[in-house]
Design a protein around this motif. Structure first.
Motif, PDB file in Angstrom:
ATOM      1  N   LEU A 138       0.845  -1.191   0.000  1.00 50.85           N
ATOM      2  CA  LEU A 138       0.000   0.000   0.000  1.00 50.85           C
ATOM      3  C   LEU A 138       0.875   1.234   0.000  1.00 50.85           C
ATOM      4  CD1 LEU A 138      -1.661  -2.160   2.165  1.00 50.85           C
ATOM      5  CD2 LEU A 138      -3.283  -0.378   1.654  1.00 50.85           C
ATOM      6  N   SER A 139       0.311   2.333  -0.477  1.00 50.46           N
ATOM      7  CA  SER A 139       1.062   3.583  -0.464  1.00 50.46           C
ATOM      8  C   SER A 139       1.053   4.154   0.952  1.00 50.46           C
ATOM      9  CB  SER A 139       0.456   4.587  -1.436  1.00 50.46           C
ATOM     10  OG  SER A 139      -0.756   5.097  -0.932  1.00 50.46           O
ATOM     11  N   ASP A 140       2.021   4.983   1.231  1.00 51.02           N
ATOM     12  CA  ASP A 140       2.071   5.639   2.545  1.00 51.02           C
ATOM     13  C   ASP A 140       0.855   6.538   2.759  1.00 51.02           C
ATOM     14  OD1 ASP A 140       4.430   4.379   3.189  1.00 51.02           O
ATOM     15  OD2 ASP A 140       5.697   6.038   2.539  1.00 51.02           O
ATOM     16  N   ALA A 141       0.242   6.974   1.659  1.00 42.48           N
ATOM     17  CA  ALA A 141      -0.943   7.823   1.761  1.00 42.48           C
ATOM     18  C   ALA A 141      -2.117   7.082   2.400  1.00 42.48           C
ATOM     19  CB  ALA A 141      -1.337   8.334   0.378  1.00 42.48           C
ATOM     20  N   ASP A 142      -2.114   5.758   2.337  1.00 40.55           N
ATOM     21  CA  ASP A 142      -3.188   4.962   2.941  1.00 40.55           C
ATOM     22  C   ASP A 142      -3.083   4.894   4.460  1.00 40.55           C
ATOM     23  OD1 ASP A 142      -4.760   3.957   0.709  1.00 40.55           O
ATOM     24  OD2 ASP A 142      -2.968   2.840   0.136  1.00 40.55           O
ATOM     25  N   LEU A 143      -1.945   5.256   5.020  1.00 42.57           N
ATOM     26  CA  LEU A 143      -1.711   5.082   6.442  1.00 42.57           C
ATOM     27  C   LEU A 143      -2.725   5.815   7.314  1.00 42.57           C
ATOM     28  CD1 LEU A 143       0.050   3.681   8.513  1.00 42.57           C
ATOM     29  CD2 LEU A 143       1.625   5.609   8.401  1.00 42.57           C
ATOM     30  N   ASP A 144      -3.016   7.070   7.008  1.00 46.51           N
ATOM     31  CA  ASP A 144      -3.980   7.823   7.815  1.00 46.51           C
ATOM     32  C   ASP A 144      -5.364   7.182   7.774  1.00 46.51           C
ATOM     33  OD1 ASP A 144      -2.200   9.711   8.756  1.00 46.51           O
ATOM     34  OD2 ASP A 144      -2.613  11.131   7.139  1.00 46.51           O
ATOM     35  N   LEU A 145      -5.771   6.755   6.597  1.00 47.15           N
ATOM     36  CA  LEU A 145      -7.076   6.118   6.458  1.00 47.15           C
ATOM     37  C   LEU A 145      -7.123   4.808   7.248  1.00 47.15           C
ATOM     38  CD1 LEU A 145      -9.850   6.188   5.149  1.00 47.15           C
ATOM     39  CD2 LEU A 145      -8.851   5.066   3.159  1.00 47.15           C
ATOM     40  N   LEU A 146      -6.082   4.004   7.145  1.00 45.90           N
ATOM     41  CA  LEU A 146      -6.038   2.740   7.883  1.00 45.90           C
ATOM     42  C   LEU A 146      -6.019   2.980   9.387  1.00 45.90           C
ATOM     43  CD1 LEU A 146      -3.577   0.621   5.724  1.00 45.90           C
ATOM     44  CD2 LEU A 146      -6.080   0.650   5.674  1.00 45.90           C
ATOM     45  N   ASN A 147      -5.367   4.053   9.813  1.00 43.76           N
ATOM     46  CA  ASN A 147      -5.363   4.384  11.238  1.00 43.76           C
ATOM     47  C   ASN A 147      -6.773   4.685  11.744  1.00 43.76           C
ATOM     48  OD1 ASN A 147      -2.818   4.199  12.573  1.00 43.76           O
ATOM     49  ND2 ASN A 147      -2.081   5.788  11.205  1.00 43.76           N
ATOM     50  N   GLY A 148      -7.597   5.301  10.914  1.00 42.70           N
ATOM     51  CA  GLY A 148      -8.983   5.556  11.290  1.00 42.70           C
ATOM     52  C   GLY A 148      -9.747   4.262  11.512  1.00 42.70           C
ATOM     53  N   PHE A 149      -9.577   3.304  10.610  1.00 43.49           N
ATOM     54  CA  PHE A 149     -10.211   1.996  10.774  1.00 43.49           C
ATOM     55  C   PHE A 149      -9.683   1.302  12.031  1.00 43.49           C
ATOM     56  CE2 PHE A 149     -10.792   2.338   6.087  1.00 43.49           C
ATOM     57  CZ  PHE A 149     -12.170   2.171   6.042  1.00 43.49           C
ATOM     58  N   ASP A 150      -8.386   1.405  12.249  1.00 44.10           N
ATOM     59  CA  ASP A 150      -7.750   0.779  13.413  1.00 44.10           C
ATOM     60  C   ASP A 150      -8.297   1.376  14.707  1.00 44.10           C
ATOM     61  OD1 ASP A 150      -5.863  -0.912  14.736  1.00 44.10           O
ATOM     62  OD2 ASP A 150      -4.434   0.739  14.834  1.00 44.10           O
ATOM     63  N   HIS A 151      -8.468   2.681  14.726  1.00 47.61           N
ATOM     64  CA  HIS A 151      -8.989   3.352  15.917  1.00 47.61           C
ATOM     65  C   HIS A 151     -10.417   2.868  16.219  1.00 47.61           C
ATOM     66  CE1 HIS A 151      -9.481   6.446  18.939  1.00 47.61           C
ATOM     67  NE2 HIS A 151     -10.603   6.828  18.349  1.00 47.61           N
ATOM     68  N   THR A 152     -11.234   2.734  15.203  1.00 47.01           N
ATOM     69  CA  THR A 152     -12.595   2.239  15.373  1.00 47.01           C
ATOM     70  C   THR A 152     -12.580   0.810  15.919  1.00 47.01           C
ATOM     71  OG1 THR A 152     -13.368   3.638  13.564  1.00 47.01           O
ATOM     72  CG2 THR A 152     -14.776   1.790  14.180  1.00 47.01           C
ATOM     73  N   LEU A 153     -11.676   0.008  15.408  1.00 40.01           N
ATOM     74  CA  LEU A 153     -11.524  -1.371  15.878  1.00 40.01           C
ATOM     75  C   LEU A 153     -11.135  -1.403  17.354  1.00 40.01           C
ATOM     76  CD1 LEU A 153     -11.449  -4.376  14.870  1.00 40.01           C
ATOM     77  CD2 LEU A 153      -9.002  -4.026  14.553  1.00 40.01           C
ATOM     78  N   GLU A 154     -10.171  -0.576  17.737  1.00 38.79           N
ATOM     79  CA  GLU A 154      -9.742  -0.509  19.136  1.00 38.79           C
ATOM     80  C   GLU A 154     -10.887  -0.090  20.061  1.00 38.79           C
ATOM     81  OE1 GLU A 154      -5.637   1.066  20.092  1.00 38.79           O
ATOM     82  OE2 GLU A 154      -5.990   1.862  18.070  1.00 38.79           O
ATOM     83  N   GLN A 155     -11.664   0.887  19.632  1.00 43.29           N
ATOM     84  CA  GLN A 155     -12.791   1.353  20.450  1.00 43.29           C
ATOM     85  C   GLN A 155     -13.814   0.244  20.643  1.00 43.29           C
ATOM     86  OE1 GLN A 155     -14.019   4.906  18.265  1.00 43.29           O
ATOM     87  NE2 GLN A 155     -13.427   6.126  20.041  1.00 43.29           N
ATOM     88  N   ALA A 156     -14.109  -0.485  19.583  1.00 39.23           N
ATOM     89  CA  ALA A 156     -15.080  -1.576  19.679  1.00 39.23           C
ATOM     90  C   ALA A 156     -14.599  -2.646  20.655  1.00 39.23           C
ATOM     91  CB  ALA A 156     -15.323  -2.182  18.297  1.00 39.23           C
ATOM     92  N   ILE A 157     -13.303  -2.937  20.625  1.00 38.97           N
ATOM     93  CA  ILE A 157     -12.740  -3.924  21.547  1.00 38.97           C
ATOM     94  C   ILE A 157     -12.814  -3.407  22.975  1.00 38.97           C
ATOM     95  CG2 ILE A 157     -10.590  -5.059  22.253  1.00 38.97           C
ATOM     96  CD1 ILE A 157      -9.952  -5.323  19.233  1.00 38.97           C
ATOM     97  N   ALA A 158     -12.459  -2.146  23.172  1.00 37.26           N
ATOM     98  CA  ALA A 158     -12.493  -1.554  24.517  1.00 37.26           C
ATOM     99  C   ALA A 158     -13.900  -1.588  25.107  1.00 37.26           C
ATOM    100  CB  ALA A 158     -11.966  -0.125  24.473  1.00 37.26           C
ATOM    101  N   LEU A 159     -14.899  -1.410  24.256  1.00 37.34           N
ATOM    102  CA  LEU A 159     -16.295  -1.420  24.705  1.00 37.34           C
ATOM    103  C   LEU A 159     -16.891  -2.826  24.748  1.00 37.34           C
ATOM    104  CD1 LEU A 159     -17.589   1.676  22.711  1.00 37.34           C
ATOM    105  CD2 LEU A 159     -17.104   1.558  25.168  1.00 37.34           C
ATOM    106  N   GLY A 160     -16.157  -3.792  24.200  1.00 33.53           N
ATOM    107  CA  GLY A 160     -16.664  -5.161  24.155  1.00 33.53           C
ATOM    108  C   GLY A 160     -17.843  -5.320  23.207  1.00 33.53           C
ATOM    109  N   ASN A 161     -17.910  -4.465  22.193  1.00 31.32           N
ATOM    110  CA  ASN A 161     -19.028  -4.476  21.252  1.00 31.32           C
ATOM    111  C   ASN A 161     -18.684  -5.378  20.066  1.00 31.32           C
ATOM    112  OD1 ASN A 161     -20.841  -3.847  19.125  1.00 31.32           O
ATOM    113  ND2 ASN A 161     -21.314  -1.895  20.114  1.00 31.32           N
ATOM    114  N   GLU A 162     -19.200  -6.590  20.092  1.00 26.05           N
ATOM    115  CA  GLU A 162     -18.893  -7.591  19.062  1.00 26.05           C
ATOM    116  C   GLU A 162     -19.333  -7.143  17.672  1.00 26.05           C
ATOM    117  OE1 GLU A 162     -17.418 -10.956  17.303  1.00 26.05           O
ATOM    118  OE2 GLU A 162     -17.192 -10.524  19.436  1.00 26.05           O
ATOM    119  N   ASP A 163     -20.521  -6.550  17.549  1.00 25.58           N
ATOM    120  CA  ASP A 163     -21.007  -6.126  16.231  1.00 25.58           C
ATOM    121  C   ASP A 163     -20.124  -5.033  15.636  1.00 25.58           C
ATOM    122  OD1 ASP A 163     -23.135  -7.926  16.314  1.00 25.58           O
ATOM    123  OD2 ASP A 163     -24.526  -6.450  17.151  1.00 25.58           O
ATOM    124  N   GLU A 164     -19.775  -4.035  16.435  1.00 28.50           N
ATOM    125  CA  GLU A 164     -18.881  -2.969  15.952  1.00 28.50           C
ATOM    126  C   GLU A 164     -17.498  -3.518  15.630  1.00 28.50           C
ATOM    127  OE1 GLU A 164     -18.383   0.837  17.892  1.00 28.50           O
ATOM    128  OE2 GLU A 164     -20.509   0.831  18.427  1.00 28.50           O
TER     129      GLU A 164
END
Length: 94
Positions: free
Chosen positions: A13-39
């Motif tokens: 992937l290009s380095d330009a994708d990094l910010d976008l992937l970080n957004g997805f990663d942040h959402t994933l981390e939040q869902a795990i922290a909340l224990g929200n399986e669907d999210e």
């Protein structure tokens, strides 16, 4: 940057994708922290889909190291939690 999806292979992937992937990663981390399986499931699906969509497959015989390793699509929340570092699956470059 080279990203490995466990069980699937590497994608470039290009380095330009990094910010976008970080957004997805942040959402994933939040869902795990909340224990929200669907999210969690949706966030993991979205992250992997974006990597597959934007990434160019790296030849199987390539010895290039992966900068980031992502879990497979069927990974459990506990499995992904174990993979998370202090900065998620994809550390923020800043």
């Amino acid at each position: 940057m080279i990203v490995r999806i466990m069980g699937e292979g590497q994608l470039d992937l290009s380095d330009a994708d990094l910010d976008l992937l970080n957004g997805f990663d942040h959402t994933l981390e939040q869902a795990i922290a909340l224990g929200n399986e669907d999210e969690f499931r949706q966030a993991l699906t979205d992250l992997l889909a974006k990597v597959r969509e934007d990434g160019k497959p790296v030849p199987a015989d390539s010895l290039a190291p992966s900068q980031f390793i992502l879990p497979p699509a069927d990974a459990s929340m506990d499995e992904v939690r174990a993979m998370l570092g202090d900065e998620g699956l994809i550390p923020d470059p800043t």
